[in-house]
Design a protein around this motif. Structure first.
Motif, PDB file in Angstrom:
ATOM      1  N   ARG A   1       1.424   6.901  -6.680  1.00  0.00           N
ATOM      2  CA  ARG A   1       0.320   7.817  -6.960  1.00  0.00           C
ATOM      3  C   ARG A   1       0.756   9.270  -6.720  1.00  0.00           C
ATOM      4  N   LEU A   2       1.501   9.509  -5.667  1.00  0.00           N
ATOM      5  CA  LEU A   2       1.947  10.867  -5.351  1.00  0.00           C
ATOM      6  C   LEU A   2       2.929  11.422  -6.384  1.00  0.00           C
TER       7      LEU A   2
ATOM      8  N   LEU B   1      -5.027  -1.746  -7.760  1.00  0.00           N
ATOM      9  CA  LEU B   1      -4.438  -0.409  -7.610  1.00  0.00           C
ATOM     10  C   LEU B   1      -3.050  -0.346  -8.237  1.00  0.00           C
TER      11      LEU B   1
ATOM     12  N   ARG C   1      -3.226  12.400 -10.585  1.00  0.00           N
ATOM     13  CA  ARG C   1      -3.399  11.974  -9.193  1.00  0.00           C
ATOM     14  C   ARG C   1      -4.865  12.106  -8.762  1.00  0.00           C
ATOM     15  N   THR C   2      -5.494  13.221  -9.124  1.00  0.00           N
ATOM     16  CA  THR C   2      -6.907  13.421  -8.785  1.00  0.00           C
ATOM     17  C   THR C   2      -7.779  12.378  -9.477  1.00  0.00           C
TER      18      THR C   2
ATOM     19  N   ARG D   1       0.876   4.187  -2.816  1.00  0.00           N
ATOM     20  CA  ARG D   1       0.667   5.599  -2.445  1.00  0.00           C
ATOM     21  C   ARG D   1       1.821   6.470  -2.956  1.00  0.00           C
TER      22      ARG D   1
ATOM     23  N   ASP E   1       0.831  -1.197   0.000  1.00  0.00           N
ATOM     24  CA  ASP E   1       0.000   0.000   0.000  1.00  0.00           C
ATOM     25  C   ASP E   1       0.870   1.254   0.000  1.00  0.00           C
TER      26      ASP E   1
ATOM     27  N   GLU F   1      -9.902   5.077  -7.644  1.00  0.00           N
ATOM     28  CA  GLU F   1      -9.700   4.275  -6.440  1.00  0.00           C
ATOM     29  C   GLU F   1     -10.948   4.324  -5.555  1.00  0.00           C
ATOM     30  N   ARG F   2     -11.496   5.510  -5.359  1.00  0.00           N
ATOM     31  CA  ARG F   2     -12.697   5.640  -4.535  1.00  0.00           C
ATOM     32  C   ARG F   2     -13.835   4.816  -5.121  1.00  0.00           C
TER      33      ARG F   2
ATOM     34  N   ALA G   1      -6.787   9.364 -10.468  1.00  0.00           N
ATOM     35  CA  ALA G   1      -6.500   8.072  -9.829  1.00  0.00           C
ATOM     36  C   ALA G   1      -7.248   7.959  -8.506  1.00  0.00           C
ATOM     37  N   ASP G   2      -7.288   9.045  -7.752  1.00  0.00           N
ATOM     38  CA  ASP G   2      -8.034   9.048  -6.485  1.00  0.00           C
ATOM     39  C   ASP G   2      -9.513   8.762  -6.732  1.00  0.00           C
ATOM     40  N   ALA G   3     -10.058   9.356  -7.782  1.00  0.00           N
ATOM     41  CA  ALA G   3     -11.478   9.159  -8.099  1.00  0.00           C
ATOM     42  C   ALA G   3     -11.753   7.711  -8.487  1.00  0.00           C
TER      43      ALA G   3
END
Length: 128
Positions: free
Chosen positions: A28-29, A61, A36-37, A25, A21, A43-44, A39-41
């Motif tokens: 992703r950063l 992921l 990144r935004t 992370r 994990d 992932e959610r 990917a966050d969406a």
């Protein structure tokens, strides 16, 4: 054959998952902010959609990070990654993992049960 997990096995597994994990992370950063935004969406969406064991989610992921890293290297904009429907993209990513983990055995059980009930001669099932 492994009969039961010991406390050390559980700790080691948790430690491996935590390290995996952390690596995701960090990957992703390193993505540019719009990636990144996005990917966050995704992932959610995947987490909310559910049906993962922790290892299966980590694999998905990792795949997500790899897609974004490659697209970033290729200079694609976010819309080019997703096409017209971001949900379709996320579902395709999920489908790539669909036949692994516990859900694969549940799918197989569902299929064989219905085949047996429907009279498929290749499948035998004892009905209660």
């Amino acid at each position: 054959m492994r009969v039961a997990a010991t406390g050390l096995d559980v700790i080691a597994e948790s430690s491996d998952e935590a390290e995996r994990d952390e690596r995701y992370r960090a990957r992703r950063l390193r993505l540019r902010p719009d990636y990144r935004t996005a990917a966050d969406a995704v992932e959610r969406y995947l987490v909310q959609r559910g049906a993962f064991s922790s290892g299966d989610l980590a694999t998905t992921l990792d795949d997500l990070a790899a897609v974004f890293e490659q697209c970033e290297a290729d200079g694609l904009d976010v819309r080019a990654i997703f096409g017209e429907d971001p949900v379709e993209f996320a579902e395709l990513l999920l489908a790539n993992q669909a036949e692994v983990g516990w859900i694969a055995s549940e799918r197989s059980l569902l299929r064989s049960t219905i085949d047996a009930i429907a009279g498929d001669p290749r499948v035998r099932l004892e009905l209660e």
